[in-house]
Scaffold this motif. Structure first.
Motif, mmCIF file in Angstrom:
data_model
loop_
_atom_site.group_PDB
_atom_site.id
_atom_site.type_symbol
_atom_site.label_atom_id
_atom_site.label_comp_id
_atom_site.label_asym_id
_atom_site.label_seq_id
_atom_site.Cartn_x
_atom_site.Cartn_y
_atom_site.Cartn_z
ATOM 1 N N GLU A 66 0.823 -1.207 0.000
ATOM 2 C CA GLU A 66 0.000 0.000 0.000
ATOM 3 C C GLU A 66 0.860 1.261 0.000
ATOM 4 N N ARG A 69 1.639 1.648 -3.630
ATOM 5 C CA ARG A 69 0.522 1.505 -4.576
ATOM 6 C C ARG A 69 0.551 2.550 -5.680
ATOM 7 N N ARG A 77 -2.116 -3.338 -8.788
ATOM 8 C CA ARG A 77 -3.166 -2.778 -7.929
ATOM 9 C C ARG A 77 -4.386 -3.708 -7.916
#
Length: 191
Positions: A66, A69, A77
């Protein structure tokens, strides 16, 4: 190539339950990828780690991914969302083929058609997280982990079977499963 080999060793150590080797190999793999200066590759590496955790029913947020990301490709993703059990229909075509089939159909027959053992366990873990698990999927996950000698996911899936047996009042099945867990625990690697 070094990072790939190191990440495979890290996954194998994780699945085998060898935490000392796992930590060392993940650190080495991260260092190799960091040398490239490519956050997208580091994001992909972190997804591999998260996939191994999902395969072992270790439902933690994939925090290291994350954090990366924003630099990850759409396919990464989508895979992260899939691992978290929240993939959207529009993302399914972006998933790896083995996961695409399970994401679309989500049943035990599709899972059985997944050739790669890790992909099969990841798919079973995703079905578990999404609340779409059933006894045939659990049994397939147990047998897959057992056939590969992957201690960590085997213990997780056997424990789930024990919980299900106890919840249904099947004390005999629960006792049999606990004996199987005891056998696996006897073979624990040294830390």
């Amino acid at each position: 190539m070094n990072a790939h080999a190191l990440s495979q060793k890290a996954v194998e150590a994780y699945l085998s339950g060898n935490t000392r080797v796992e930590a060392l190999e993940w650190d080495r793999a991260r260092a190799e990828v960091a040398r490239t200066g490519r956050p997208d590759l580091l994001a992909r590496l972190e997804l591999l780690r998260c996939a191994a955790q999902v395969a072992s029913l270790d439902a933690q947020p994939c925090e290291r991914f994350e954090a990366l990301r924003v630099d990850a490709a759409p396919a990464e993703r989508a895979y992260a969302d899939y691992l978290a059990g929240r993939v959207q229909p529009a993302q399914i075509p972006l998933l790896p083929e083995a996961q695409r089939k399970v994401a679309a159909a989500g049943d035990a027959a599709t899972l059985a058609g997944t050739d790669d053992p890790l992909s099969r366990l990841v798919a079973a873990g995703v079905l578990f997280q999404a609340g779409r698990i059933n006894p045939p999927v659990i049994a397939q996950a147990v047998e897959t982990a057992s056939a590969e000698g992957w201690r960590r996911p085997l213990l997780a899936w056997l424990t789930l079977q024990v919980q299900r047996a106890e919840a249904s009042g099947d004390a005999g099945a629960a006792a049999t499963l606990r004996r199987r867990i005891a056998v696996v625990e006897q073979g624990a690697p040294s830390r």
